[in-house]
Design an enzyme around this catalytic site. Structure first.
Site, short mmCIF file in Angstrom:
data_model
loop_
_atom_site.label_atom_id
_atom_site.label_comp_id
_atom_site.label_asym_id
_atom_site.label_seq_id
_atom_site.Cartn_x
_atom_site.Cartn_y
_atom_site.Cartn_z
N LYS A 215 0.84 -1.19 0.00
CA LYS A 215 0.00 0.00 0.00
C LYS A 215 0.88 1.25 0.00
CE LYS A 215 -0.74 0.73 4.97
NZ LYS A 215 -0.34 2.12 5.10
N LYS A 249 -2.38 -10.87 10.60
CA LYS A 249 -2.46 -11.10 12.04
C LYS A 249 -3.43 -12.23 12.35
CE LYS A 249 -1.45 -6.22 12.97
NZ LYS A 249 -0.11 -6.44 13.53
N GLU A 283 -2.31 4.41 17.61
CA GLU A 283 -0.86 4.30 17.74
C GLU A 283 -0.36 5.39 18.67
OE1 GLU A 283 1.17 3.30 13.75
OE2 GLU A 283 -0.59 4.45 13.19
N ASP A 302 -4.16 6.59 4.38
CA ASP A 302 -3.15 5.65 4.88
C ASP A 302 -3.76 4.48 5.64
OD1 ASP A 302 -0.36 4.91 5.35
OD2 ASP A 302 -0.75 5.44 7.45
N HIS A 307 -6.73 -0.77 6.24
CA HIS A 307 -6.94 -1.55 7.44
C HIS A 307 -8.37 -1.51 7.98
CE1 HIS A 307 -2.72 -1.59 6.98
NE2 HIS A 307 -2.45 -0.51 7.69
N LYS A 407 -2.69 8.78 15.36
CA LYS A 407 -1.32 8.71 15.86
C LYS A 407 -1.18 9.55 17.11
CE LYS A 407 0.95 7.62 11.49
NZ LYS A 407 1.34 6.28 11.97
#
Length: 558
Positions: A215, A249, A283, A302, A307, A407
């Protein structure tokens, strides 16, 4: 997945004195219940990788993959050293790689095979997820080769063709080539065109040609469509593997098993019983050295198009008619196509953009986004997104899906919360109980991978008091804490030709169709559309308000 098999517990799990092992634990809230060398060597010196003594990652030990030549474009980049080489080590340690497996790194930095092997050795020591066994390390490194060259220069690909032919001949390969695009997306099309020009993408009986693309796959819907069209001039769809490392995962892969292998959950997995769904990917890190990239991308491009929408699709999809790539991906696409479109006013009410300012993380002061390297001092790029989406289907009509990513947040966590509707209160009207907490099913993707279900139970005593109890299952307790980078299963599946965990072209395009209208509205709000939030918190207040105005609130793990 080959079938349903019993799980053999570790020794500690067979010890009855360790009651947290091998079973779900129950715990109550505090107010209620307590409950590494660079050696030039013939690549056939070591025929098979010696067995590592540590726990093996998934996939299982001994499941040999077809002979493969693994070519990495961008071999000197962060992804190769941090993820790909450690993942290949783990696959070698668990005897998944064939005896004639080999790696060819391609990048613009000039170095010899010896120099590249020494670099890979250093990187492996620095980033391996398990202790390094010298025999396994040597087995892998002596199979590593390097070609310096420009990705835009046809002579680079002529050199590559010569090396591939040499390795095929010397090692008895069957001509299976796996190309990994660990490069900027700007090179994707040019690299595959050059590969095709040298005949390096043409498949033949007994030899596959597959390409993994990292990506981002495009920066909006038109660019994603254009890239798909360019690739399909030289590749067929079954040769293209668009990777999303989140899908490597185990906890994400387990969502389908959890839903469809357990009869108690599927009957209540719908709008009749579920109030809403929360998906959080948080994050504590900032953009680090990725400021220049993030200025062009932002959190919506992003994280959400990849995701978060993929996680939502796994939660909301209908049962596939088979556990194979096309059946699973068909159902995922149906979910994304059913996302209710929003007009500009609805987007302004249902989408929140935030940007981290200075603050404190783990007791240490951190910079705000605008003070990060390669970031404009007046940047309005979002580092945080929260959304409210609806899926218009018989199963999910009227159930909001709240998505959140950011973030520099309070804690690193990825989890999915299924909140069920509250039980009727009538029975408890004449008791000291003032309200009943709704049941929540929490799927923890990282860290502390596991699943938790909370429910109400009576607190011992003469009066009727209800406390919240957590029934908690942790993967490490039952299956062991296997060393993993998250790429082992994805690389394994691609070598084996299983595309289940990779995005198909229509999946990518419909994902962008969800995100593009939001991007368009946010461009019109510049420069005042991004709310500031303090680093070390759970995002801007507007995100909390997004749920509060619906009478709900985010679950913020402590």
């Amino acid at each position: 997945m080959d079938g349903y098999v019993p799980v053999k517990k570790t020794d500690s799990q067979n010890n009855p004195s360790e009651n947290s092992q091998g079973k779900a634990s129950m715990k109550g809230s505090s107010q209620t219940l307590t409950t590494q060398t660079g050696v030039e060597a013939d690549s056939k010196t070591l025929e098979t990788p010696p067995q590592d003594q540590t726990n093996s990652p998934s996939p299982a030990k001994g499941q040999k993959l077809p002979p493969t030549l693994f070519i990495i474009f961008g071999a000197n980049g962060d992804l190769t050293k941090r993820k790909l080489i450690p993942a290949l080590y783990n696959l070698a340690a668990s005897h998944n790689l064939s005896d004639t497996f080999a790696v060819i790194g391609v990048d613009c930095v000039h170095m010899s095979n010896e120099d590249f092997r020494l670099k890979m050795e250093r990187d492996l020591r620095a980033f391996s997820s398990r202790p390094i066994e010298s025999t396994i390390r040597d087995w892998l490194l002596q199979r590593v080769h390097y070609i310096p060259g420009d990705f835009t220069d046809p002579t680079t690909f002529e050199t590559l063709r010569t090396e591939l032919t040499r390795l095929d001949s010397s090692q008895g390969q069957e001509g299976n080539y796996l190309y990994y695009m660990a490069t900027s997306p700007a090179f994707f099309s040019e690299i595959v065109q050059n590969l095709a020009g040298k005949g390096l993408l043409a498949q033949h009986k007994g030899g596959s040609r597959r390409v993994i693309f990292e990506k981002p796959f495009g920066h909006d819907l038109p660019s994603a469509k254009a890239l798909n069209q360019q690739l399909c001039t030289v590749l067929t769809e079954d040769q293209i593997y668009r990777i999303d490392h989140y899908l490597g995962k185990e906890t994400v892969q387990n969502i389908l098993v959890f839903r469809f292998a357990n009869g108690i959950f599927e009957p209540v997995w719908n709008r009749r019983y579920i109030d809403h769904v929360q998906i959080t990917v948080a994050e504590t890190l900032g953009v680090e050295h990725r400021g220049a990239y993030y200025e062009k991308a932002g959190a919506l491009r992003d994280m959400v198009t990849n995701h978060l929408l993929q996680l939502m699709a796994y939660i909301a999809m209908e049962p596939p008619n088979a556990f194979d790539a096309e059946a699973v991906r068909d159902e995922k696409v149906k979910v994304l196509r059913a996302v209710l479109p929003m007009n500009a006013d609805e987007i302004r009410r249902s989408a929140v953009a935030g940007q981290y300012g200075p603050g404190t993380i783990s007791g240490h002061p951190v910079l705000g986004y605008r003070s990060e390297p390669n970031v404009a001092s007046d940047s309005d790029t979002e580092t945080f997104v929260s959304l409210k989406l609806f899926i218009e289907s018989w199963r999910w009509g009227g159930v909001p899906f709240y998505l959140r990513t950011g973030k520099r947040m309070a804690r690193r966590v990825t989890e999915i919360v299924i909140q069920f509707k509250s039980a009727p209160f009538m029975l408890f009207r004449k008791t000291p109980i003032h309200h009943l907490n709704p049941n929540q099913l929490i799927i923890r993707i990282q860290p502390e991978e596991g699943i938790s279900l909370n429910f109400g139970a009576k607190i011992p005593g003469p009066s009727v008091q209800v406390g919240t109890v957590d029934m908690d299952f942790q993967y490490a307790d039952y299956f062991g804490d296997a060393p993993s980078t998250g790429y082992e299963t994805l690389l394994h599946d691609c070598m084996a030709g299983d595309a289940t965990l990779f995005q198909r072209s229509d999946n990518v395009e419909v994902g962008w169709s969800v995100v593009d209208p939001i991007l368009e509205v946010w461009r019109g709000l510049h420069p005042h559309g991004t709310s500031q939030y303090e680093s070390g918190t759970w995002g801007p207040q507007e995100s909390a308000t997004l749920l509060e105005k619906d009478g709900r609130k985010w679950r913020n793990p402590s």
